[in-house]
Write a protein that holds these residues in place. Structure first.
Motif, PDB file in Angstrom:
ATOM      1  N   LYS A  43      48.148   7.634  31.397  1.00  0.00           N
ATOM      2  CA  LYS A  43      48.053   7.441  29.948  1.00  0.00           C
ATOM      3  C   LYS A  43      48.141   5.944  29.662  1.00  0.00           C
ATOM      4  CE  LYS A  43      49.846  10.519  27.430  1.00  0.00           C
ATOM      5  NZ  LYS A  43      50.784  11.445  26.739  1.00  0.00           N
ATOM      6  N   PRO A  44      47.139   5.363  28.990  1.00  0.00           N
ATOM      7  CA  PRO A  44      47.134   3.909  28.777  1.00  0.00           C
ATOM      8  C   PRO A  44      48.246   3.447  27.855  1.00  0.00           C
ATOM      9  CG  PRO A  44      45.344   4.954  27.586  1.00  0.00           C
ATOM     10  CD  PRO A  44      45.931   6.014  28.450  1.00  0.00           C
ATOM     11  N   LEU A  45      48.793   2.277  28.177  1.00  0.00           N
ATOM     12  CA  LEU A  45      49.845   1.652  27.390  1.00  0.00           C
ATOM     13  C   LEU A  45      49.378   0.292  26.907  1.00  0.00           C
ATOM     14  CD1 LEU A  45      52.867   2.319  29.787  1.00  0.00           C
ATOM     15  CD2 LEU A  45      52.106   3.728  27.878  1.00  0.00           C
ATOM     16  N   SER A  46      50.047  -0.222  25.891  1.00  0.00           N
ATOM     17  CA  SER A  46      49.744  -1.582  25.455  1.00  0.00           C
ATOM     18  C   SER A  46      50.205  -2.547  26.531  1.00  0.00           C
ATOM     19  CB  SER A  46      50.435  -1.890  24.126  1.00  0.00           C
ATOM     20  OG  SER A  46      51.839  -1.802  24.268  1.00  0.00           O
ATOM     21  N   GLY A  47      49.451  -3.618  26.709  1.00  0.00           N
ATOM     22  CA  GLY A  47      49.759  -4.584  27.754  1.00  0.00           C
ATOM     23  C   GLY A  47      50.368  -5.852  27.205  1.00  0.00           C
ATOM     24  N   ASP A  48      50.342  -6.902  28.034  1.00  0.00           N
ATOM     25  CA  ASP A  48      50.834  -8.199  27.617  1.00  0.00           C
ATOM     26  C   ASP A  48      49.642  -9.087  27.277  1.00  0.00           C
ATOM     27  OD1 ASP A  48      49.791  -9.033  30.098  1.00  0.00           O
ATOM     28  OD2 ASP A  48      51.710  -8.707  31.098  1.00  0.00           O
ATOM     29  N   ALA A  49      49.899 -10.391  27.195  1.00  0.00           N
ATOM     30  CA  ALA A  49      48.831 -11.322  26.818  1.00  0.00           C
ATOM     31  C   ALA A  49      47.948 -11.699  28.003  1.00  0.00           C
ATOM     32  CB  ALA A  49      49.435 -12.573  26.199  1.00  0.00           C
ATOM     33  N   GLY A  50      48.223 -11.133  29.174  1.00  0.00           N
ATOM     34  CA  GLY A  50      47.448 -11.469  30.353  1.00  0.00           C
ATOM     35  C   GLY A  50      46.331 -10.478  30.613  1.00  0.00           C
ATOM     36  N   PHE A  51      45.919 -10.412  31.884  1.00  0.00           N
ATOM     37  CA  PHE A  51      44.774  -9.593  32.259  1.00  0.00           C
ATOM     38  C   PHE A  51      45.173  -8.223  32.811  1.00  0.00           C
ATOM     39  CE2 PHE A  51      43.260 -13.989  32.569  1.00  0.00           C
ATOM     40  CZ  PHE A  51      42.110 -13.909  31.799  1.00  0.00           C
ATOM     41  N   ARG A  52      46.469  -7.973  32.958  1.00  0.00           N
ATOM     42  CA  ARG A  52      46.903  -6.691  33.510  1.00  0.00           C
ATOM     43  C   ARG A  52      46.744  -5.570  32.488  1.00  0.00           C
ATOM     44  NH1 ARG A  52      50.277 -10.542  35.412  1.00  0.00           N
ATOM     45  NH2 ARG A  52      50.561 -10.636  37.667  1.00  0.00           N
ATOM     46  N   ARG A  53      46.529  -4.355  33.016  1.00  0.00           N
ATOM     47  CA  ARG A  53      46.550  -3.151  32.188  1.00  0.00           C
ATOM     48  C   ARG A  53      47.598  -2.205  32.755  1.00  0.00           C
ATOM     49  NH1 ARG A  53      40.899  -0.482  31.709  1.00  0.00           N
ATOM     50  NH2 ARG A  53      40.924  -0.787  33.973  1.00  0.00           N
ATOM     51  N   TYR A  54      48.239  -1.460  31.854  1.00  0.00           N
ATOM     52  CA  TYR A  54      49.354  -0.617  32.235  1.00  0.00           C
ATOM     53  C   TYR A  54      49.077   0.823  31.834  1.00  0.00           C
ATOM     54  CZ  TYR A  54      51.707  -5.124  32.614  1.00  0.00           C
ATOM     55  OH  TYR A  54      52.039  -6.418  32.948  1.00  0.00           O
ATOM     56  N   PHE A  55      49.502   1.749  32.703  1.00  0.00           N
ATOM     57  CA  PHE A  55      49.324   3.175  32.449  1.00  0.00           C
ATOM     58  C   PHE A  55      50.601   3.905  32.853  1.00  0.00           C
ATOM     59  CE2 PHE A  55      45.324   1.207  33.500  1.00  0.00           C
ATOM     60  CZ  PHE A  55      44.423   1.704  32.565  1.00  0.00           C
ATOM     61  N   ARG A  56      50.957   4.933  32.105  1.00  0.00           N
ATOM     62  CA  ARG A  56      52.119   5.758  32.456  1.00  0.00           C
ATOM     63  C   ARG A  56      51.631   7.024  33.142  1.00  0.00           C
ATOM     64  NH1 ARG A  56      55.351   5.296  28.030  1.00  0.00           N
ATOM     65  NH2 ARG A  56      56.823   3.952  29.156  1.00  0.00           N
ATOM     66  N   THR A  57      52.259   7.375  34.263  1.00  0.00           N
ATOM     67  CA  THR A  57      51.875   8.580  34.997  1.00  0.00           C
ATOM     68  C   THR A  57      52.474   9.821  34.344  1.00  0.00           C
ATOM     69  OG1 THR A  57      53.811   8.603  36.475  1.00  0.00           O
ATOM     70  CG2 THR A  57      51.923   7.204  37.116  1.00  0.00           C
ATOM     71  N   ASP A  58      51.940  10.978  34.691  1.00  0.00           N
ATOM     72  CA  ASP A  58      52.473  12.238  34.177  1.00  0.00           C
ATOM     73  C   ASP A  58      53.435  12.880  35.170  1.00  0.00           C
ATOM     74  OD1 ASP A  58      50.616  12.888  36.094  1.00  0.00           O
ATOM     75  OD2 ASP A  58      49.658  14.480  34.931  1.00  0.00           O
ATOM     76  N   THR A  59      54.016  12.069  36.052  1.00  0.00           N
ATOM     77  CA  THR A  59      54.992  12.576  37.010  1.00  0.00           C
ATOM     78  C   THR A  59      56.359  12.695  36.343  1.00  0.00           C
ATOM     79  OG1 THR A  59      55.412  10.299  37.729  1.00  0.00           O
ATOM     80  CG2 THR A  59      53.796  11.562  38.978  1.00  0.00           C
ATOM     81  N   ALA A  60      57.301  13.286  37.063  1.00  0.00           N
ATOM     82  CA  ALA A  60      58.678  13.364  36.603  1.00  0.00           C
ATOM     83  C   ALA A  60      59.592  12.842  37.712  1.00  0.00           C
ATOM     84  CB  ALA A  60      59.045  14.801  36.242  1.00  0.00           C
ATOM     85  N   PRO A  61      60.214  11.657  37.543  1.00  0.00           N
ATOM     86  CA  PRO A  61      60.133  10.784  36.373  1.00  0.00           C
ATOM     87  C   PRO A  61      58.778  10.084  36.282  1.00  0.00           C
ATOM     88  CG  PRO A  61      61.334   9.671  38.107  1.00  0.00           C
ATOM     89  CD  PRO A  61      61.074  11.072  38.615  1.00  0.00           C
TER      90      PRO A  61
END
Length: 369
Positions: A43-61
């Motif tokens: 699931k996509p998340l908001s990133g920082d001011a750089g070039f990285r992209r962040y995603f949250r997995t559907d695992t537990a945790p």
């Protein structure tokens, strides 16, 4: 990190998903993550001011999968810094897996409760005490050879030159005369001399309310540390207390800054220093950072297509002019900026009156009489 919606998948995202699924199929005891199937969802998340992209997995945790494009980011440095800071007591995300060549990482999820979301008139003093204590721990970390490049005059100067290049030249489409450039350089020189005079410590370089994660009963999580350097002791403190995203009354900020100075002296981070000298360091270091931001946010908009930063510039302008107006050495810059640059900024569709930028927060935090 906050969730985005309706973002279409792309090739690197699919590759990251497949890589993360393979990395987790064996399980990871460190975070008690069980093996997962190849149908892992991101699931996509908001990133920082750089070039990285962040995603949250559907695992537990849940975990954070990171797309860190090679050539634009340095995955090996991120991994090394995360490990070093964790070993020295700072809660950076644990790196579960990393593919340095492809630019993929799987990280511990520190949650999405940014300090910024938790700050209010009742909570601010306690939360700032907590994260300033964490900063004090950060500044007591030693400097291993080759780990932290110097935040020297050349780098600090290069950052300030973003202001004439990106704000004035490219966003406002205005040329800088030789006389004006000399004024800028004289102003920059004052700030560089002040930075050089300060004790030098580990500098996170973006220690503010969007990069500090509040976690119930645990020490704050610290993210976006990959550009850490060795530099002036007040840099991170100014980044925190003169935050580009939230403002507090000047008198309160100065009390917090001097309380931090006292703790830093007691812990041996800095030698004895007069309050007036420390506040001058703090003011001028914050001004260097705000000069940089005045150019950086337009660059993020014009070069990188990041549209969300320009509306934060009025508060940065307010900080800038408030500090310049306190010191005779900086008044020529303030006069020039108000006369020559501010009228052009006022024509921008994102602009709002800098004199009241952040005023809502400031009014809310006035101490009751």
């Amino acid at each position: 990190m906050n969730e985005r919606v309706n973002e279409a998948p792309d090739e690197r995202r699919q590759q990251l998903r497949q890589w993360a699924a393979r990395a987790l199929q064996s399980g990871h005891d460190a975070l008690q993550v069980p093996p997962v199937a190849s149908s892992l969802d991101l699931k996509p998340l908001s990133g920082d001011a750089g070039f990285r992209r962040y995603f949250r997995t559907d695992t537990a945790p849940t975990l954070i999968a990171v797309d860190s494009p090679p050539g634009k980011t340095n995955v090996s440095r991120f991994v090394a810094l995360a490990d070093y800071l964790r070993r020295n007591g700072i809660h950076t995300p644990l790196v579960i897996a990393a593919d340095i060549e492809q630019g993929y990482m799987l990280l511990e999820d520190l949650g999405d409760t940014q300090l910024l979301r938790e700050l209010n008139p009742d909570s601010v003093s306690g939360l700032y005490a907590e994260v300033m204590n964490e900063l004090l721990c950060l500044q007591q970390i030693s400097r291993p050879e080759g780990m932290f490049p110097p935040y020297d005059r050349a780098l600090l100067h290069m950052e300030m030159r973003l202001l004439p290049e990106w704000l004035i030249g490219k966003l406002l489409q205005r040329e800088i005369s030789e006389e004006e450039n000399q004024l800028l350089e004289r102003t920059f020189a004052h700030l560089l001399d002040s930075a050089s005079a300060q004790p030098q410590v580990l500098v996170h370089r973006d220690y503010h309310s969007r990069n500090l994660m509040i976690r119930d009963g645990e020490r704050p999580g610290v993210v976006d540390f990959q550009d850490a350097v060795w530099g002036p002791v007040t840099y991170d403190l100014a980044s925190l207390l003169r935050d580009c995203y939230i403002r507090w009354p000047q008198e309160q900020v100065e009390r917090w800054a001097l309380a931090y100075a006292s703790s830093a002296i007691d812990s041996g981070v800095i030698p004895e220093v007069q309050a007036e000298t420390f506040l001058r360091w703090f003011d001028w270091m914050g001004l260097q950072r705000h000069f940089k931001v005045l150019g950086l946010f337009p660059r993020l908009y014009l070069r990188d297509g990041k549209h969300g930063y320009l509306p934060d510039l009025p508060l940065v302008i307010r900080y800038t002019l408030e500090v310049c107006d306190k010191y005779p050495e900086l008044q020529p810059f303030s006069d020039w900026f108000r006369q020559e640059i501010l009228p052009l900024i006022e024509l921008q569709d994102w602009y709002r009156d800098y004199r009241t930028a952040g005023e809502r927060q400031a009014l809310e935090t006035e101490t009751p009489k």
